[in-house]
Design an enzyme around this catalytic site. Structure first.
Site, PDB file in Angstrom:
ATOM      1  N   LYS A 194     -21.018  38.387  77.857  1.00 17.52           N
ATOM      2  CA  LYS A 194     -20.812  37.173  78.183  1.00 17.52           C
ATOM      3  C   LYS A 194     -19.646  36.784  77.655  1.00 17.52           C
ATOM      4  O   LYS A 194     -18.857  36.016  78.113  1.00 17.52           O
ATOM      5  CB  LYS A 194     -21.952  36.394  77.847  1.00 17.52           C
ATOM      6  N   SER A 206     -25.482  30.908  75.792  1.00 23.59           N
ATOM      7  CA  SER A 206     -24.384  31.738  75.345  1.00 23.59           C
ATOM      8  C   SER A 206     -23.981  31.438  73.902  1.00 23.59           C
ATOM      9  O   SER A 206     -23.496  30.299  73.606  1.00 23.59           O
ATOM     10  CB  SER A 206     -23.007  31.270  76.028  1.00 23.59           C
ATOM     11  N   LYS A 243     -16.255  26.412  72.912  1.00 23.92           N
ATOM     12  CA  LYS A 243     -17.114  27.428  72.044  1.00 23.92           C
ATOM     13  C   LYS A 243     -17.078  28.975  72.479  1.00 23.92           C
ATOM     14  O   LYS A 243     -17.042  29.808  71.503  1.00 23.92           O
ATOM     15  CB  LYS A 243     -18.345  26.797  72.128  1.00 23.92           C
TER      16      LYS A 243
HETATM   17  P1  NAD Z   1     -26.250  21.128  78.602  1.00 26.56           P
HETATM   18  O1  NAD Z   1     -25.304  20.718  77.620  1.00 26.56           O
HETATM   19  O2  NAD Z   1     -25.916  20.592  80.106  1.00 26.56           O
HETATM   20  O3  NAD Z   1     -27.774  21.299  78.286  1.00 26.56           O
HETATM   21  C1  NAD Z   1     -28.093  21.851  77.045  1.00 26.56           C
HETATM   22  C2  NAD Z   1     -29.562  21.129  76.798  1.00 26.56           C
HETATM   23  O4  NAD Z   1     -30.103  21.546  75.633  1.00 26.56           O
HETATM   24  C3  NAD Z   1     -29.540  19.550  76.914  1.00 26.56           C
HETATM   25  O5  NAD Z   1     -30.378  19.389  77.808  1.00 26.56           O
HETATM   26  C4  NAD Z   1     -30.306  19.425  75.402  1.00 26.56           C
HETATM   27  O6  NAD Z   1     -31.266  18.345  75.408  1.00 26.56           O
HETATM   28  C5  NAD Z   1     -30.885  20.692  74.920  1.00 26.56           C
HETATM   29  N1  NAD Z   1     -30.908  20.789  73.585  1.00 26.56           N
HETATM   30  C6  NAD Z   1     -29.903  20.857  72.628  1.00 26.56           C
HETATM   31  N2  NAD Z   1     -30.467  20.861  71.449  1.00 26.56           N
HETATM   32  C7  NAD Z   1     -31.820  20.753  71.615  1.00 26.56           C
HETATM   33  C8  NAD Z   1     -33.016  20.863  70.674  1.00 26.56           C
HETATM   34  N3  NAD Z   1     -32.847  20.706  69.359  1.00 26.56           N
HETATM   35  N4  NAD Z   1     -34.230  20.854  71.119  1.00 26.56           N
HETATM   36  C9  NAD Z   1     -34.533  20.896  72.582  1.00 26.56           C
HETATM   37  N5  NAD Z   1     -33.441  20.817  73.336  1.00 26.56           N
HETATM   38  C10 NAD Z   1     -32.333  20.825  72.940  1.00 26.56           C
HETATM   39  O7  NAD Z   1     -25.651  22.649  78.651  1.00 26.56           O
HETATM   40  P2  NAD Z   1     -25.618  23.596  79.809  1.00 26.56           P
HETATM   41  O8  NAD Z   1     -24.312  23.466  80.684  1.00 26.56           O
HETATM   42  O9  NAD Z   1     -26.944  23.787  80.631  1.00 26.56           O
HETATM   43  O10 NAD Z   1     -25.405  24.994  79.100  1.00 26.56           O
HETATM   44  C11 NAD Z   1     -26.255  25.543  78.427  1.00 26.56           C
HETATM   45  C12 NAD Z   1     -25.852  27.093  77.897  1.00 26.56           C
HETATM   46  O11 NAD Z   1     -25.713  27.657  78.991  1.00 26.56           O
HETATM   47  C13 NAD Z   1     -24.808  27.098  77.109  1.00 26.56           C
HETATM   48  O12 NAD Z   1     -24.938  27.971  76.004  1.00 26.56           O
HETATM   49  C14 NAD Z   1     -23.512  27.498  78.047  1.00 26.56           C
HETATM   50  O13 NAD Z   1     -22.384  28.030  77.410  1.00 26.56           O
HETATM   51  C15 NAD Z   1     -24.363  28.215  78.888  1.00 26.56           C
HETATM   52  N6  NAD Z   1     -23.722  28.412  80.236  1.00 26.56           N
HETATM   53  C16 NAD Z   1     -23.454  27.347  80.837  1.00 26.56           C
HETATM   54  C17 NAD Z   1     -22.700  27.364  82.124  1.00 26.56           C
HETATM   55  C18 NAD Z   1     -22.539  26.100  83.038  1.00 26.56           C
HETATM   56  O14 NAD Z   1     -22.057  26.459  84.129  1.00 26.56           O
HETATM   57  N7  NAD Z   1     -23.085  24.762  82.596  1.00 26.56           N
HETATM   58  C19 NAD Z   1     -22.848  28.653  83.168  1.00 26.56           C
HETATM   59  C20 NAD Z   1     -23.152  29.688  82.239  1.00 26.56           C
HETATM   60  C21 NAD Z   1     -23.777  29.448  80.813  1.00 26.56           C
END
Ligand code: NAD
Length: 296
Positions: free
Chosen positions: A174, A99, A242
């Site tokens: 979104k 997102s 964010k």
């Molecule tokens: P999270 O922090 O659990 O996971 C993010 C992942 O990105 C981590 O595993 C990290 O290692 C990886 N990452 C970051 N920088 C990196 C890099 N340079 N190289 C490789 N990997 C890298 O976050 P999440 O909760 O899984 O959310 C991910 C996205 O999905 C976000 O944009 C969030 O807004 C969106 N989202 C989350 C949810 C939720 O319920 N958690 C629901 C809908 C949407």
């Protein structure tokens, strides 16, 4: 050998890990890269391949799926010598499910096109549970042909999958989603504090409320968080902060007023400033409790 496209998955966090596992279950070959070793081990244990770098993950991939926190991380993994654009095959399709701001998606599509790489933005809604159960809503921006190519893959991850318009449109939808979810959680949190202070049985009240017009997916998914004060994420307040920034900024750009959204954005920011950024967004309840006199 399978005829299915080879997938690279970058970002195996709360969402990315179960989503990548659903692709493995659907028969796809998935090579992943993420920052945490335990998440790479988890992918390998589920039958995927753990790569040592982004370059290694994407070099053979037909489709590169990205699921990282925000615009700066998408830019970090896409651009630069070790990034996706330098290392993916010409003709590959990037499906960015993070997102992020609509403008980042528009810019990425333009920069990737110069390398013969196509992009769609495909952020999701449905939370960790939706990711595990493969019932996410997926809102897509980009070209119809690229959407059609990605659709079988997206169908292994979600249930409601809609092309919303050109590049960035998925992100705009979104952003609206996050506005609705935050305001809904805030309303539920206020109701919880009101009900408890009134001495009503909270479980009974939430059950009956959820059967009427006040019912919502938020209430269904977050009821137990409220009842048990269980704020393990889920969706972190940091990420919702964010997203409230994205929606308030995008709305200002088009001249749309979000008076209630703006207040809730401030409440999310305040919760984060009080050290609760790592908690699930249902922790908005803590903010309402503090405002109502509780020492938390
Ligand atoms: P999270 O922090 O659990 O996971 C993010 C992942 O990105 C981590 O595993 C990290 O290692 C990886 N990452 C970051 N920088 C990196 C890099 N340079 N190289 C490789 N990997 C890298 O976050 P999440 O909760 O899984 O959310 C991910 C996205 O999905 C976000 O944009 C969030 O807004 C969106 N989202 C989350 C949810 C939720 O319920 N958690 C629901 C809908 C949407």
């Amino acid at each position: 050998m399978s005829n299915l496209p080879k997938i690279a998955w970058i970002g195996l966090g709360i969402m990315g890990s179960p989503m990548a596992e659903n692709l493995l279950k659907a028969g796809y070959q998935v090579t992943g890269f993420t920052l945490e070793q335990d998440k790479l081990d988890r992918l390998a244990a589920a039958g995927g391949a753990a790569a040592g770098s982004i370059a290694e993950a994407v070099e053979d991939a037909d489709v590169v799926i990205t699921m990282v926190p925000a615009s700066p991380q998408v830019e970090a993994i896409a651009y630069g010598e070790n990034g996706i654009l330098e290392n993916a095959k010409s003709g590959a399709l990037i499906v960015d499910m993070s997102s992020i701001t609509p403008q980042t998606s528009i810019d990425l599509a333009k920069n990737a096109a110069e390398k013969g790489i196509r992009v769609i933005d495909a952020p999701v809604s449905g939370g960790e549970a939706g990711a595990i159960e493969a019932v996410l809503s997926i809102m897509v921006g980009g070209e119809q042909a690229d959407f059609d190519e990605a659709l079988p893959i997206l169908e292994a991850l979600g249930k409601t999958i809609v092309l919303c318009g050109p590049h960035g449109s998925g992100q705009t939808v979104k952003a609206a989603n996050q506005l609705i979810v935050a305001v809904n959680i805030q309303a539920c949190a206020e109701a919880v504090v009101f009900l408890e202070k009134s001495g009503v049985n909270l479980q009974a009240a939430l059950d009956v409320l959820n059967g009427g017009l006040a019912g919502s997916t938020v209430l269904t998914r977050k009821k137990d968080n409220f009842l048990n004060r269980d704020f393990k994420p889920g969706f972190r307040i940091d990420l919702h902060h964010k997203d409230m920034g994205i929606v308030t900024d995008a709305a200002r750009n088009v001249g749309a007023a979000l008076p209630v959204g703006a207040v809730v954005a401030q409440l999310v920011a305040s919760l984060r400033a009080q050290g609760d950024g790592g908690l699930d967004h249902s922790a908005l309840l803590r903010a309402v409790e503090r405002l109502s006199g509780a020492q938390i």
